[in-house]
Design a protein around this motif. Structure first.
Motif, mmCIF file in Angstrom:
data_model
loop_
_atom_site.group_PDB
_atom_site.id
_atom_site.type_symbol
_atom_site.label_atom_id
_atom_site.label_comp_id
_atom_site.label_asym_id
_atom_site.label_seq_id
_atom_site.Cartn_x
_atom_site.Cartn_y
_atom_site.Cartn_z
ATOM 1 N N GLN A 193 0.837 -1.217 0.000
ATOM 2 C CA GLN A 193 0.000 0.000 0.000
ATOM 3 C C GLN A 193 0.863 1.255 0.000
ATOM 4 N N ARG A 194 1.934 1.194 0.800
ATOM 5 C CA ARG A 194 2.842 2.348 0.898
ATOM 6 C C ARG A 194 3.505 2.614 -0.463
ATOM 7 N N GLN A 195 3.925 1.528 -1.111
ATOM 8 C CA GLN A 195 4.602 1.688 -2.403
ATOM 9 C C GLN A 195 3.637 2.254 -3.457
ATOM 10 N N ILE A 196 2.410 1.723 -3.482
ATOM 11 C CA ILE A 196 1.436 2.192 -4.481
ATOM 12 C C ILE A 196 1.121 3.669 -4.237
ATOM 13 N N ALA A 197 0.868 4.020 -2.963
ATOM 14 C CA ALA A 197 0.503 5.406 -2.624
ATOM 15 C C ALA A 197 1.655 6.357 -2.959
ATOM 16 N N SER A 198 2.875 5.935 -2.705
ATOM 17 C CA SER A 198 4.031 6.803 -2.962
ATOM 18 C C SER A 198 4.251 6.977 -4.460
ATOM 19 N N ALA A 199 4.095 5.888 -5.210
ATOM 20 C CA ALA A 199 4.290 5.972 -6.663
ATOM 21 C C ALA A 199 3.250 6.891 -7.290
ATOM 22 N N LYS A 200 1.994 6.787 -6.812
ATOM 23 C CA LYS A 200 0.919 7.651 -7.344
ATOM 24 C C LYS A 200 1.252 9.115 -7.088
ATOM 25 N N LEU A 201 1.726 9.395 -5.885
ATOM 26 C CA LEU A 201 2.059 10.782 -5.543
ATOM 27 C C LEU A 201 3.264 11.263 -6.366
ATOM 28 N N ALA A 202 4.261 10.388 -6.524
ATOM 29 C CA ALA A 202 5.464 10.771 -7.274
ATOM 30 C C ALA A 202 5.124 11.149 -8.718
ATOM 31 N N LYS A 220 14.456 2.658 1.339
ATOM 32 C CA LYS A 220 15.295 2.701 0.115
ATOM 33 C C LYS A 220 14.461 2.269 -1.095
ATOM 34 N N MET A 221 13.602 1.268 -0.854
ATOM 35 C CA MET A 221 12.733 0.779 -1.935
ATOM 36 C C MET A 221 11.786 1.887 -2.394
ATOM 37 N N LEU A 222 11.219 2.634 -1.443
ATOM 38 C CA LEU A 222 10.310 3.740 -1.790
ATOM 39 C C LEU A 222 11.055 4.800 -2.610
ATOM 40 N N ALA A 223 12.282 5.125 -2.163
ATOM 41 C CA ALA A 223 13.047 6.165 -2.863
ATOM 42 C C ALA A 223 13.350 5.723 -4.288
ATOM 43 N N SER A 224 13.716 4.457 -4.444
ATOM 44 C CA SER A 224 14.053 3.991 -5.796
ATOM 45 C C SER A 224 12.816 4.003 -6.683
ATOM 46 N N MET A 225 11.675 3.635 -6.112
ATOM 47 C CA MET A 225 10.429 3.619 -6.887
ATOM 48 C C MET A 225 10.019 5.049 -7.288
ATOM 49 N N CYS A 226 10.071 5.971 -6.340
ATOM 50 C CA CYS A 226 9.660 7.360 -6.632
ATOM 51 C C CYS A 226 10.591 8.011 -7.650
ATOM 52 N N SER A 227 11.870 7.640 -7.621
ATOM 53 C CA SER A 227 12.839 8.291 -8.509
ATOM 54 C C SER A 227 12.573 7.968 -9.979
ATOM 55 N N LYS A 228 11.718 6.985 -10.232
ATOM 56 C CA LYS A 228 11.359 6.694 -11.640
ATOM 57 C C LYS A 228 10.452 7.789 -12.200
ATOM 58 N N TYR A 229 9.779 8.515 -11.320
ATOM 59 C CA TYR A 229 8.763 9.470 -11.773
ATOM 60 C C TYR A 229 9.150 10.932 -11.628
ATOM 61 N N CYS A 230 10.002 11.245 -10.655
ATOM 62 C CA CYS A 230 10.397 12.651 -10.472
ATOM 63 C C CYS A 230 11.671 12.717 -9.640
ATOM 64 N N GLN A 231 12.234 13.907 -9.522
ATOM 65 C CA GLN A 231 13.425 14.062 -8.670
ATOM 66 C C GLN A 231 13.065 13.623 -7.251
ATOM 67 N N THR A 232 13.931 12.818 -6.649
ATOM 68 C CA THR A 232 13.614 12.240 -5.334
ATOM 69 C C THR A 232 14.812 12.385 -4.404
ATOM 70 N N ILE A 254 5.568 14.095 -0.125
ATOM 71 C CA ILE A 254 6.311 13.565 1.021
ATOM 72 C C ILE A 254 5.801 12.157 1.298
ATOM 73 N N THR A 255 6.736 11.238 1.535
ATOM 74 C CA THR A 255 6.354 9.902 1.978
ATOM 75 C C THR A 255 7.386 9.449 3.002
ATOM 76 N N ALA A 256 7.067 8.353 3.713
ATOM 77 C CA ALA A 256 7.994 7.907 4.753
ATOM 78 C C ALA A 256 7.942 6.401 4.894
ATOM 79 N N GLY A 257 9.078 5.833 5.234
ATOM 80 C CA GLY A 257 9.180 4.383 5.407
ATOM 81 C C GLY A 257 8.456 3.908 6.660
ATOM 82 N N ALA A 258 8.372 2.599 6.777
ATOM 83 C CA ALA A 258 7.607 1.974 7.870
ATOM 84 C C ALA A 258 8.236 2.195 9.239
ATOM 85 N N SER A 259 9.504 2.630 9.263
ATOM 86 C CA SER A 259 10.159 2.843 10.562
ATOM 87 C C SER A 259 10.375 4.329 10.847
ATOM 88 N N THR A 260 9.569 5.168 10.215
ATOM 89 C CA THR A 260 9.709 6.616 10.426
ATOM 90 C C THR A 260 8.633 7.129 11.385
#
Ligand code: SF4
Length: 296
Positions: A193-202, A220-232, A254-260
């Motif tokens: 869910q976090r990955q989908i929501a972050s990618a949509k926002l990116a 790190k996974m979120l950052a790599s995924m978002c970087s496909k769509y915009c500067q991250t 803005i998004t954040a990992g599960a340990s933030t």
């Protein structure tokens, strides 16, 4: 600037549960309590826990008659046996979604399957999973194609924070070579869910700010995924944000990992508000506007 937060940002169920268990174990105790490795991959929060008497121990065999918290990633079977043999009081905060991967692997081995784990072989969660396998159990990284595996009876299981596309790709690569493949989709829903929501926002942002520990696998996974769509940018604290970063940017995600922790997300959001010249800061995550796709 328009600043929006991805849905499902911040602590997941497993991390929140582990922190609550650790804090209640430390409450009213004169002796220190120990976690095996960092409770979460977030240096600032780990420091706060240390001040509350929750210390990190990396050598399981050095603990005797102590209170020991097993973090959400879990530990190896051998480490658990050592802790029990040394009469430690164990508080098992292994995330139930991680514990069930141990069960699945044990059962698959009992049923004579060879096991392949999709994940990062250096991550503690995967090291723990591997300990429930046998000598033929292998770990493959995303995008890696395993060689020399049992072509008759194979079981595939994933680290909880992997991407579903990588699991799908691995299945597509190996299935044509197999007679029987058992697949456990153990990718955690919170992660997906976090990955989908972050990618949509990116996709609708000019700049994505991903908050979380630099060692945190899911961040790190979120950052790599978002970087496909915009500067991250992947940051741990708001101090890493500079005004230059925002030059010419209109939509900030803005998004954040599960340990933030939520308090860190609030601090980052307030820093962006200040850079945007705004004076009304927020005190809770609930006051931060969430990204809704239909608003675009
Ligand atoms: S990301 Fe999922 S599996 Fe990992 S601790 Fe959180 S809820 Fe558990």
């Amino acid at each position: 600037m328009t600043i929006r937060l991805a849905a499902s940002s911040g602590f997941c169920f497993g991390v929140r549960r582990a922190i609550q268990m650790a804090l209640s174990a430390a409450e009213g105790k004169n002796n220190d309590v120990y976690t095996i490795g960092e409770l979460i991959h977030n240096p600032q929060f780990v420091q706060e826990l240390t001040e509350k008497g929750i210390k990190i121990c990396n050598d399981v065999s050095s603990l005797r008659d102590s209170t020991v918290i097993i973090r959400s990633h879990g530990i190896t079977r051998q480490e658990l046996e050592t802790l029990i043999a040394n009469r430690n009081r164990i508080i098992d905060a292994t995330c139930p979604y991680v514990s069930r991967t141990h069960e699945f692997i044990k059962n698959a081995i009992d049923e004579n399957y060879d096991v392949i784990i999709l994940g990062d072989k250096n991550h503690p969660e995967v090291i723990g999973m591997l300990s429930y396998g046998n000598s033929s159990t292998k770990v493959v990284a995303p995008g890696e194609i395993p060689k020399d595996f049992n072509k008759k009876r194979l079981c595939l299981i994933s680290q909880t924070t992997q991407k579903i596309e990588d699991l799908n790709n691995l299945v597509c690569e190996i299935l044509p070579q197999l007679i029987e493949l058992k697949i456990f989709n153990t990718i955690c829903l919170a992660t997906t869910q976090r990955q989908i929501a972050s990618a949509k926002l990116a996709k609708h942002s000019d700049l994505m700010i991903v908050i979380g520990g630099k060692q945190s696998s899911n961040t790190k996974m979120l950052a790599s995924m978002c970087s496909k769509y915009c500067q991250t940018v992947h940051i741990e604290t708001e101090d890493e944000l500079t005004e230059e970063l925002f030059l010419g940017k209109q939509y900030i995600g803005i998004t954040a990992g599960a340990s933030t922790p939520e308090s860190r997300i609030v601090k980052v959001y307030n820093k962006v508000l200040k850079i945007n010249g705004e004076e009304d800061l927020v005190t809770s995550i609930q006051s931060i506007p969430l990204f809704k796709e239909e608003s675009c």
